[in-house]
Design a protein around this motif. Structure first.
Motif, PDB file in Angstrom:
ATOM      1  N   GLN A 156       2.063 -20.304   5.568  1.00  0.00           N
ATOM      2  CA  GLN A 156       2.330 -21.432   4.515  1.00  0.00           C
ATOM      3  C   GLN A 156       3.578 -22.039   4.895  1.00  0.00           C
ATOM      4  O   GLN A 156       3.676 -23.369   4.798  1.00  0.00           O
ATOM      5  CB  GLN A 156       2.490 -20.705   3.152  1.00  0.00           C
ATOM      6  CG  GLN A 156       2.786 -21.588   1.987  1.00  0.00           C
ATOM      7  CD  GLN A 156       1.423 -22.555   1.694  1.00  0.00           C
ATOM      8  OE1 GLN A 156       0.483 -22.150   1.867  1.00  0.00           O
ATOM      9  NE2 GLN A 156       1.842 -23.710   1.257  1.00  0.00           N
ATOM     10  N   ARG A 194       2.125 -29.641  -2.864  1.00  0.00           N
ATOM     11  CA  ARG A 194       3.352 -28.653  -2.827  1.00  0.00           C
ATOM     12  C   ARG A 194       4.386 -29.433  -3.656  1.00  0.00           C
ATOM     13  O   ARG A 194       4.490 -30.648  -3.655  1.00  0.00           O
ATOM     14  CB  ARG A 194       3.757 -28.300  -1.166  1.00  0.00           C
ATOM     15  CG  ARG A 194       2.731 -28.290  -0.417  1.00  0.00           C
ATOM     16  CD  ARG A 194       1.851 -27.020  -1.032  1.00  0.00           C
ATOM     17  NE  ARG A 194       0.722 -26.667   0.146  1.00  0.00           N
ATOM     18  CZ  ARG A 194      -0.277 -25.876  -0.043  1.00  0.00           C
ATOM     19  NH1 ARG A 194      -0.435 -25.187  -0.919  1.00  0.00           N
ATOM     20  NH2 ARG A 194      -1.206 -25.769   0.968  1.00  0.00           N
ATOM     21  N   SER A 232       0.356 -15.893   5.616  1.00  0.00           N
ATOM     22  CA  SER A 232      -0.445 -17.040   5.918  1.00  0.00           C
ATOM     23  C   SER A 232       0.417 -17.769   6.473  1.00  0.00           C
ATOM     24  O   SER A 232       1.860 -17.610   6.519  1.00  0.00           O
ATOM     25  CB  SER A 232      -0.806 -17.605   4.535  1.00  0.00           C
ATOM     26  OG  SER A 232       0.091 -18.313   3.900  1.00  0.00           O
ATOM     27  N   GLY A 285      -2.329 -29.101   0.685  1.00  0.00           N
ATOM     28  CA  GLY A 285      -3.248 -28.302   1.664  1.00  0.00           C
ATOM     29  C   GLY A 285      -3.913 -27.541   0.922  1.00  0.00           C
ATOM     30  O   GLY A 285      -4.147 -27.121  -0.395  1.00  0.00           O
ATOM     31  N   LEU A 286      -4.768 -26.519   1.758  1.00  0.00           N
ATOM     32  CA  LEU A 286      -5.688 -25.643   1.298  1.00  0.00           C
ATOM     33  C   LEU A 286      -5.942 -24.731   2.550  1.00  0.00           C
ATOM     34  O   LEU A 286      -5.755 -24.885   3.551  1.00  0.00           O
ATOM     35  CB  LEU A 286      -6.702 -26.142   0.754  1.00  0.00           C
ATOM     36  CG  LEU A 286      -7.938 -25.346   0.281  1.00  0.00           C
ATOM     37  CD1 LEU A 286      -8.658 -25.870  -0.762  1.00  0.00           C
ATOM     38  CD2 LEU A 286      -9.132 -25.544   1.460  1.00  0.00           C
ATOM     39  N   ALA A 287      -6.456 -23.455   2.113  1.00  0.00           N
ATOM     40  CA  ALA A 287      -6.804 -22.553   3.132  1.00  0.00           C
ATOM     41  C   ALA A 287      -8.308 -21.983   2.743  1.00  0.00           C
ATOM     42  O   ALA A 287      -8.422 -21.538   1.586  1.00  0.00           O
ATOM     43  CB  ALA A 287      -6.036 -21.339   3.427  1.00  0.00           C
ATOM     44  N   GLU A 307       2.702 -14.350  -0.468  1.00  0.00           N
ATOM     45  CA  GLU A 307       1.325 -14.547  -0.745  1.00  0.00           C
ATOM     46  C   GLU A 307       0.986 -13.315  -1.776  1.00  0.00           C
ATOM     47  O   GLU A 307      -0.058 -13.162  -2.237  1.00  0.00           O
ATOM     48  CB  GLU A 307       0.314 -14.596   0.180  1.00  0.00           C
ATOM     49  CG  GLU A 307       0.527 -15.796   1.128  1.00  0.00           C
ATOM     50  CD  GLU A 307      -0.012 -17.078   0.524  1.00  0.00           C
ATOM     51  OE1 GLU A 307      -0.367 -17.273  -0.391  1.00  0.00           O
ATOM     52  OE2 GLU A 307       0.226 -18.094   1.256  1.00  0.00           O
ATOM     53  N   HIS A 361       1.545 -19.420  -5.107  1.00  0.00           N
ATOM     54  CA  HIS A 361       2.702 -18.969  -4.307  1.00  0.00           C
ATOM     55  C   HIS A 361       3.696 -19.861  -5.130  1.00  0.00           C
ATOM     56  O   HIS A 361       3.494 -20.958  -5.477  1.00  0.00           O
ATOM     57  CB  HIS A 361       2.378 -18.961  -2.923  1.00  0.00           C
ATOM     58  CG  HIS A 361       1.852 -20.221  -2.372  1.00  0.00           C
ATOM     59  ND1 HIS A 361       2.505 -21.628  -2.640  1.00  0.00           N
ATOM     60  CD2 HIS A 361       0.824 -20.488  -1.611  1.00  0.00           C
ATOM     61  CE1 HIS A 361       1.474 -22.504  -2.040  1.00  0.00           C
ATOM     62  NE2 HIS A 361       0.452 -21.588  -1.539  1.00  0.00           N
ATOM     63  N   GLN A 392      -8.184 -17.498   8.327  1.00  0.00           N
ATOM     64  CA  GLN A 392      -8.007 -18.613   7.411  1.00  0.00           C
ATOM     65  C   GLN A 392      -8.152 -19.622   8.156  1.00  0.00           C
ATOM     66  O   GLN A 392      -7.760 -19.829   9.296  1.00  0.00           O
ATOM     67  CB  GLN A 392      -6.892 -18.679   6.510  1.00  0.00           C
ATOM     68  CG  GLN A 392      -6.631 -17.563   5.416  1.00  0.00           C
ATOM     69  CD  GLN A 392      -5.204 -17.833   4.489  1.00  0.00           C
ATOM     70  OE1 GLN A 392      -4.593 -18.776   5.250  1.00  0.00           O
ATOM     71  NE2 GLN A 392      -5.410 -17.318   3.466  1.00  0.00           N
ATOM     72  N   LYS A 398       3.475 -24.532   7.902  1.00  0.00           N
ATOM     73  CA  LYS A 398       2.482 -25.788   7.690  1.00  0.00           C
ATOM     74  C   LYS A 398       3.455 -26.569   6.849  1.00  0.00           C
ATOM     75  O   LYS A 398       3.150 -27.769   7.185  1.00  0.00           O
ATOM     76  CB  LYS A 398       1.008 -25.250   7.431  1.00  0.00           C
ATOM     77  CG  LYS A 398       0.854 -24.979   5.943  1.00  0.00           C
ATOM     78  CD  LYS A 398      -0.688 -24.912   5.829  1.00  0.00           C
ATOM     79  CE  LYS A 398      -0.868 -24.263   4.203  1.00  0.00           C
ATOM     80  NZ  LYS A 398      -2.051 -24.447   4.086  1.00  0.00           N
ATOM     81  N   GLY A 454      -8.376 -21.719  -1.360  1.00  0.00           N
ATOM     82  CA  GLY A 454      -7.479 -22.315  -2.505  1.00  0.00           C
ATOM     83  C   GLY A 454      -6.475 -23.103  -1.926  1.00  0.00           C
ATOM     84  O   GLY A 454      -5.980 -22.750  -0.813  1.00  0.00           O
ATOM     85  N   GLY A 455      -5.639 -23.944  -2.601  1.00  0.00           N
ATOM     86  CA  GLY A 455      -4.487 -24.353  -2.293  1.00  0.00           C
ATOM     87  C   GLY A 455      -3.853 -25.156  -3.398  1.00  0.00           C
ATOM     88  O   GLY A 455      -4.117 -25.145  -4.392  1.00  0.00           O
ATOM     89  N   SER A 456      -3.151 -26.200  -2.865  1.00  0.00           N
ATOM     90  CA  SER A 456      -2.301 -27.022  -4.037  1.00  0.00           C
ATOM     91  C   SER A 456      -1.598 -28.288  -3.410  1.00  0.00           C
ATOM     92  O   SER A 456      -1.178 -28.239  -2.078  1.00  0.00           O
ATOM     93  CB  SER A 456      -1.380 -26.303  -4.498  1.00  0.00           C
ATOM     94  OG  SER A 456      -0.273 -25.456  -3.756  1.00  0.00           O
ATOM     95  N   ARG A 474      -2.146  -8.786   5.428  1.00  0.00           N
ATOM     96  CA  ARG A 474      -1.895  -8.469   4.256  1.00  0.00           C
ATOM     97  C   ARG A 474      -2.186  -6.952   4.251  1.00  0.00           C
ATOM     98  O   ARG A 474      -3.186  -6.520   3.952  1.00  0.00           O
ATOM     99  CB  ARG A 474      -2.458  -9.341   2.880  1.00  0.00           C
ATOM    100  CG  ARG A 474      -2.260 -10.720   2.976  1.00  0.00           C
ATOM    101  CD  ARG A 474      -2.895 -11.720   2.024  1.00  0.00           C
ATOM    102  NE  ARG A 474      -2.703 -13.167   2.343  1.00  0.00           N
ATOM    103  CZ  ARG A 474      -2.857 -14.252   1.828  1.00  0.00           C
ATOM    104  NH1 ARG A 474      -3.568 -13.921   0.682  1.00  0.00           N
ATOM    105  NH2 ARG A 474      -2.894 -15.280   2.084  1.00  0.00           N
ATOM    106  N   ASP A 485      -6.729 -22.958   7.903  1.00  0.00           N
ATOM    107  CA  ASP A 485      -5.767 -23.282   7.226  1.00  0.00           C
ATOM    108  C   ASP A 485      -5.297 -24.905   7.223  1.00  0.00           C
ATOM    109  O   ASP A 485      -5.430 -25.462   8.576  1.00  0.00           O
ATOM    110  CB  ASP A 485      -4.408 -22.626   7.699  1.00  0.00           C
ATOM    111  CG  ASP A 485      -3.204 -22.609   6.847  1.00  0.00           C
ATOM    112  OD1 ASP A 485      -3.455 -22.398   5.327  1.00  0.00           O
ATOM    113  OD2 ASP A 485      -2.178 -22.589   7.309  1.00  0.00           O
TER     114      ASP A 485
HETATM  115  N1  ASP Z   1      -1.177 -20.270   1.697  1.00  0.00           N
HETATM  116  C1  ASP Z   1      -2.475 -20.173   0.690  1.00  0.00           C
HETATM  117  C2  ASP Z   1      -3.115 -18.985   0.899  1.00  0.00           C
HETATM  118  O1  ASP Z   1      -3.084 -18.302   1.730  1.00  0.00           O
HETATM  119  C3  ASP Z   1      -3.261 -21.420   0.962  1.00  0.00           C
HETATM  120  C4  ASP Z   1      -2.595 -22.666   0.729  1.00  0.00           C
HETATM  121  O2  ASP Z   1      -1.856 -22.643  -0.290  1.00  0.00           O
HETATM  122  O3  ASP Z   1      -2.628 -23.648   1.537  1.00  0.00           O
HETATM  123  O4  ASP Z   1      -3.883 -18.736   0.062  1.00  0.00           O
END
Ligand code: ASP
Length: 704
Positions: A212, A505, A210, A546-548, A188, A464, A248, A215, A501-503, A234, A250
């Motif tokens: 990531q 995948r 995370s 997804g997103l966190a 991350e 990421h 988070q 999940k 934020g998220g995306s 972190r 998540d």
């Molecule tokens: N893992 C990402 C973050 O910690 C969030 C995500 O893409 O779901 O920012």
């Protein structure tokens, strides 16, 4: 302990008048009148006034007279209405009080490091001002700090914020799954916290930055809707409002697209803010990354106020103003903001001496051009360099009216110009009070670039490496092609703060492999780091995304606390240290031995040491990566420095050094007598000094 009979201090009211009740809690404040003694009794439901009277029991009164702040006590008493005029509107139970008939001290308290009472409304009592207590002292005695009603309220509301999100997620069929904390590195963008393994000596787990990877693996598993209130770790450089571990919310789901997530997250965020009585207008607007940068200079645009950027590069194609001319020759850009009607607040002096000379350079800008609109004309120190036609163009483009102030940044780099003007925009808005209070402007920022360029000519993921690109036909070796890719990532931003934020995948193994290649990982490296992940993608992964959301930051915003530490029960301080437990701390020799860590930092553990490669060792200890093409140059420089050091060392043995820091002594050249300058004695030395304090004068700050 008769817990069944207990009433909460804050729950007693007019309806209870005449009832006998039992209360347990802490002495918040006390006032002793001899024959009668009042205390404020506090538990987490609130505060109530308790009266001890000689007429009830002399013994009880005597015990009550020995009560001190924060004694933990239990009382039995009768609820009585207060006489008109003696009501206390500062506490919710202020219309009644409790006349005690029995008192027992459950546990006494020693003297306090700071006052806890926030509602010490008993006349004459000491009113605590915990807000002024040094934060490290509050953190050292965090269990006392958390007795304060305002801090308890923060944690209770934080719980409600998380609960509101859980409810929505559960109503929509999401399940909470826990993922490991002892794991492998998740990229991350920060450093990992690593944990040594005793069972596998010399090997380490990483704490997750995370969840990531896990999940996404849960999606491969077919658990279609996942969430977790997840702790993330972190190791980043210290910044205010950052914590080494944070929470988070998540989320990940399969067979969905962006619209599913936008709707879900808007609902969650709205409910979270509703806990603080904040109403967010839905749907949240969307802004693409490019527009955010072009109009506010930030991918976290604060849209509560205007001051949007005006692009003006094209106005100056034929300018004779040398600075602009130079910048345009280098393909630069010219952008500005119009600060409407603020020419009184932004005087020439402020613009030139503060902004152009100090503030803008502080943001990394090379300078700032300013103009003020006076009597229908532009006025500034450089306006004469612009032709009348150019001046007219500026007036029209920036829609100038009398009293307006233009602040313009020109730079060969678009990225730098927008960044500097973005910071300037926030500075000016803050200084002039242009940011409206109690306004909430959420926005989705979309269409981010997939990659950012690195200083070494490669690319790095903007979010990421698992974020889906907008197209998959890219060439992983072609940097300019890579930099032209957009991602299917989205950030949710509120008042200039990123909430999460998220995306969507990547769900295709080949595309994922191409991204790793683009990031400079060889197939072997990719296999070593992410082999398990890539392998999972051979087994029919579903489309997913997804997103966190950052819980600490959201709670701090909802509750308007000064720092995120105020919404975390046991945070670290600004230097990532816990004043309560003194973590991090040294561990025993035995523990290190057991983990086989004793040789770490020793000769063999340091790269280059064993093979006597000075450059590699140097690179390791200084944490500076050295590229192959730099190696020769640095090697020569190091050898020269080594030679010089040897020469100096040789000379130092037979000659007196010219200068030494410790101990402080006067040194003179051999053969010269030490003489004090006459000015030293009569103070003349200080006559022309710019600033003098006592017997010292100020000099330029050369060494920090
Ligand atoms: N893992 C990402 C973050 O910690 C969030 C995500 O893409 O779901 O920012």
């Amino acid at each position: 302990m008769n817990w069944q009979e207990r009433t909460g201090c804050g729950n007693v009211g007019k309806d209870d008048v005449g009832r006998e009740i039992q209360l347990q809690g802490w002495v918040d404040a006390r006032r002793d009148h001899g024959e009668v003694l009042f205390i404020h009794l506090r538990d987490w439901t609130g505060i109530v006034q308790v009266v001890f009277q000689e007429t009830e029991s002399k013994d009880m009164l005597e015990t009550a007279q020995n009560l001190r702040e924060e004694y933990c006590i239990e009382i039995t008493g009768r609820v009585v209405a207060r006489a008109p005029g003696t009501e206390n509107s500062s506490i919710t139970t202020g219309t009644i009080e409790v006349t005690a008939s029995a008192l027992s001290v459950l546990n006494a308290s020693v003297g306090l490091p700071f006052h806890i009472s926030e509602k010490a409304m008993v006349a004459g009592a000491v009113v605590g001002t915990p807000a002024n207590v040094a934060e490290d002292l509050r953190l050292q005695y965090r269990y006392l700090d958390l007795r304060r009603p305002s801090m308890q309220d923060n944690l209770i509301k934080r719980h409600q914020i998380i609960k509101s999100a859980r409810k929505i997620l559960e109503d929509r069929g999401f399940i909470e799954v826990e993922t490991p904390c002892l794991t492998k590195s998740t990229p991350e963008g920060a450093r990992d916290y690593i944990v040594p393994s005793r069972v596998h000596p010399g090997e380490f787990y990483a704490l997750p930055q995370s969840p990531q990877l896990f999940k996404q693996l849960l999606m491969v598993s077919g658990l279609e809707r996942y969430y977790q209130v997840a702790r993330c770790f972190r190791d980043e450089d210290l910044r205010p409002n950052r914590q080494p571990e944070f929470t988070q919310l998540d989320i990940e789901a399969s067979f969905i697209d962006e619209s599913f997530l936008f709707e879900l997250i808007e609902e969650i965020v709205s409910q979270m803010f509703a806990v603080g009585g904040i109403d967010l207008l839905r749907p949240f607007p969307k802004m693409c990354y490019q527009e955010a940068i072009a109009t506010t200079g930030s991918d976290r645009p604060d849209l509560r106020f205007g001051l949007r950027f005006v692009a003006a590069t094209d106005l100056f194609t034929n300018t004779s103003y040398a600075i602009f001319k130079q910048i345009l020759k280098r393909n630069g850009c010219i952008i500005g903001i119009n600060v409407k009607g603020q020419s009184e607040a932004l005087s020439k002096n402020v613009l030139q001496n503060e902004y152009a000379k100090q503030i803008v350079p502080g943001f990394g800008g090379k300078g700032m051009t300013w103009m003020r609109m006076v009597d229908g004309k532009l006025d500034s120190n450089i306006v004469q360099f612009f032709s009348p036609a150019e001046q007219q163009d500026i007036i029209e483009r920036f829609e100038c009216e009398d009293g307006d102030v233009l602040m313009i940044i020109a730079d060969p780099s678009y990225a730098l110009a927008t960044k500097v003007l973005g910071q300037l925009r926030l500075h000016v808005a803050d200084r002039l009070g242009l940011i409206p209070k109690n306004t909430w402007s959420p926005v989705w920022v979309t269409d981010f670039p997939l990659f950012d360029p690195t200083e070494t000519g490669g690319v790095t993921s903007t979010h990421h490496p698992f974020t889906a690109p907008d197209r998959t036909d890219f060439d992983p070796q072609n940097v300019s092609d890579l930099l032209s890719l957009k991602s299917r990532a989205y950030d949710i931003v509120l008042n200039g703060e990123e909430l999460g934020g998220g995306s969507i995948r990547i769900d295709n193994r080949e595309v994922q492999q191409k991204i790793f290649t683009a990031l400079g990982l060889t197939p072997e490296e990719a296999a070593q780091k992410f082999g398990f992940f890539l392998q999972a993608f051979e087994f029919g992964p579903p489309p997913h995304g997804g997103l966190a959301l950052g819980i600490d930051r959201i709670a701090a915003m909802v509750l308007s606390t000064r720092s995120i530490r105020d919404v975390i029960a046991f945070p670290k301080n600004r230097s990532a240290f816990c004043p309560l437990t003194h973590a991090p701390s040294l561990v025993s020799h035995e523990q290190l031995a057991e983990l086989e860590l004793l040789n770490l930092g020793g000769g063999e553990a340091m790269p280059g040491k064993a093979e006597k490669n000075l450059l590699e060792t140097l690179s390791w200890v200084s944490r500076i990566g050295i590229r192959e093409e730099e190696a020769l140059m640095i090697k020569t420089a190091v050898e020269q420095a080594e030679k010089l050091a040897t020469q100096i060392q040789a000379r130092a043995t037979d000659e007196e050094p010219m200068f030494s820091v410790i101990p402080l002594q006067n040194r003179t050249r051999p053969g010269r007598e030490a003489v004090a300058h006459f000015g030293v004695e009569n103070g003349d030395l200080l006559t022309n000094a710019a600033e003098v304090k006592g017997d010292f004068f100020k000099v330029a700050n050369i060494i920090e």
